[in-house]
Scaffold this active site. Sequence first.
Site, PDB file in Angstrom:
ATOM      1  CG  HIS A 171     -10.485 -46.745 -32.019  1.00 46.33           C
ATOM      2  ND1 HIS A 171      -9.934 -46.379 -33.213  1.00 46.33           N
ATOM      3  CD2 HIS A 171     -10.945 -45.605 -31.447  1.00 46.33           C
ATOM      4  CE1 HIS A 171     -10.072 -45.076 -33.375  1.00 46.33           C
ATOM      5  NE2 HIS A 171     -10.682 -44.583 -32.324  1.00 46.33           N
ATOM      6  NE  ARG A 278     -12.329 -42.306 -29.147  1.00 50.01           N
ATOM      7  CZ  ARG A 278     -11.577 -42.081 -28.058  1.00 50.01           C
ATOM      8  NH1 ARG A 278     -12.045 -42.311 -26.867  1.00 50.01           N
ATOM      9  NH2 ARG A 278     -10.339 -41.640 -28.179  1.00 50.01           N
ATOM     10  CD  GLU A 413      -8.899 -36.666 -35.115  1.00 51.86           C
ATOM     11  OE1 GLU A 413      -8.513 -37.494 -34.268  1.00 51.86           O
ATOM     12  OE2 GLU A 413     -10.032 -36.700 -35.614  1.00 51.86           O
ATOM     13  CG  ASN A 436      -5.653 -41.068 -28.964  1.00 51.30           C
ATOM     14  OD1 ASN A 436      -4.843 -40.721 -28.123  1.00 51.30           O
ATOM     15  ND2 ASN A 436      -6.883 -41.413 -28.669  1.00 51.30           N
ATOM     16  CG  ASP A 437      -6.344 -40.302 -35.375  1.00 55.60           C
ATOM     17  OD1 ASP A 437      -5.780 -41.316 -35.830  1.00 55.60           O
ATOM     18  OD2 ASP A 437      -7.542 -40.264 -35.087  1.00 55.60           O
ATOM     19  NE  ARG A 447      -5.389 -44.447 -32.732  1.00 52.29           N
ATOM     20  CZ  ARG A 447      -6.456 -43.660 -32.552  1.00 52.29           C
ATOM     21  NH1 ARG A 447      -6.683 -42.664 -33.399  1.00 52.29           N
ATOM     22  NH2 ARG A 447      -7.270 -43.837 -31.559  1.00 52.29           N
ATOM     23  CB  CYS A 484     -10.692 -35.422 -26.377  1.00 52.83           C
ATOM     24  SG  CYS A 484     -10.560 -35.423 -28.166  1.00 52.83           S
TER      25      CYS A 484
END
Length: 561
Positions: A171, A278, A413, A436-437, A447, A484
């Site tokens: 993040h 987010r 995700e 991402n996840d 990550r 996304c």
Amino acid sequence: MDNEGFRIPRRFVSRDAVDDELERLDKSIQAAAAEIAGRRDAVAQELGEQLAAIFEAHLLILQDARLRNELEEMIRQRHYSPEYAVSRTLRRYAQAFQRLEGSQLAERAVDIFDIEKRLLRHLLGRRREGIAHLTSPVLVLARNLTPSETANLDRHFVRGFVTEMGGPGSHTAIVAEALEIPAVVGTGPFLADVSGGELVVVDGDQGLVILQPDEETLARYRHEVEQNRTTAARLQSLSDLPALTADQVRVLLLGNIEFPYEVEHCVDRGADGVGLYRTEFLYLGSETEPTEEIHFRAYSQVVEAMAGKPVTVRTFDLGADKLPHLPPPEDERNPCLGLRSIRLALRHLSLFRTQLRAILRASALGNLQIMFPLITTLLELRQAKMVLADVMEDLQEHGIPFNRDLPIGMMVEVPAAVMMIDRFVEEVDFLSIGTNDLIQYTLAVDRSNRDVVNLYNPADPAVLRLITMAIEAAGRKGVPINMCGQMSSNPVYTMLLVGLGLRQFSVVPSAIPEIKHVFRHITVPECRAVVERVSSMENARDIGSFLRQELKRRVPGLGGE
Ligand code: PEP
Ligand code: MG
């Protein structure tokens, strides 16, 4: 900034303050020496003379007349502040030791850093400078920055940042994109080689950090900065055009945001909406739990600015390590597998309900949809929807307006959600793939861990199969689906994703013009052919290099990451 958050700016002292500054330096040296002598005596008594000799050596260095003379010269002649002189000189000493690689003397560098830190602690005392109150442009070079520290960086003064730890999926990196400042994360140790005031190049495109660049390198980078500016201006002219492929297929190009002000970045670039807001950054940026009003203000600002275009508000996706307003869990060894995201929301219902009330109230003001993160089981989704229905009832009873039909969606995700996707599509209005996840949980790769960053790859065939399954299931049911995760912001994957049938991309706002530019150079049949070729490949490396090649071929001038 080192571990303790020291920041040593290049500061100058005025001519008439030199004597006072030298006195301050001497007092700090004496105080540090007294401290070391105390340690030496204590260690000698408890552990013996041999170990105490380490501190004796520190004392000798600290009280060395040559060091004192060198520092005095820097302060008197060059008017450096004592802090800056100490940091520069001792780091130079440490580097000299480090260069004796293989020799036992190389280890002495650690001692020098120790002395530097001790002296700085005395010199800076309470005047220690963090990055909260900047007054001039800086690069932040740090061992690590948490997402909330990054979120609080001052965009006007921080021109770039570099962290030794972390990965590109973290993040912290995502926030750097939101702030639109160049950043490189997970470099490994380098902080010992720099001190404040030095020239550093941060090349976020290539993931390079260049310390003390030579003239030629500088000239090259200045040229590149100019070129980037020209390209950005050229692409900006696309902002009023719709996102269409060369064969006129319309694709929705939405923006991902973390802070309400970013909605302007979306509007400026002609985004079709906000595909991911987010909201957890509302919590991370403040000392106390945000009130319903704070939530409401943020969501209404975004919804109103988008003027009728869709805004997807994701309920908070906080990790157990990222919630300052709740007591820390007793034993959270695997925070990614722990009480995070929707699990945390369902455990702390009053926190969740506060946010839901604000989201629902904002839904009366425009085109807002709600999305739940990290949904793993059907039961979890149903529970989240039940809480939402309950909050709706509450608002209704009190006559507070909201949109009863607001679309409800979920992030895809977690591999489990993909395996059950045929059931999930029956119960949601839309889906959003969070690569991402999804990559992290599919490949079992943290990550934000730089040690395994080479294993974290969106082009892995296992990941691609899961993405394909989700897009196909959504297509069969006619449920809208977007992506996304950061994969959708990377032009390398645009053809592949269009070929797989994806027609909604939610990307970091700064990537909107570039991705739109790619769309305009490709056709759906070409993209399908890309998918065909990729489906016969077995590893991420081959897929990645094929996709890069294709991009270069179809869209001249693009072809990097
Ligand atoms: C994702 O996981 O891809 C995603 C978009 O959510 P986040 O990066 O906030 O975890
Ligand atoms: Mg996620």
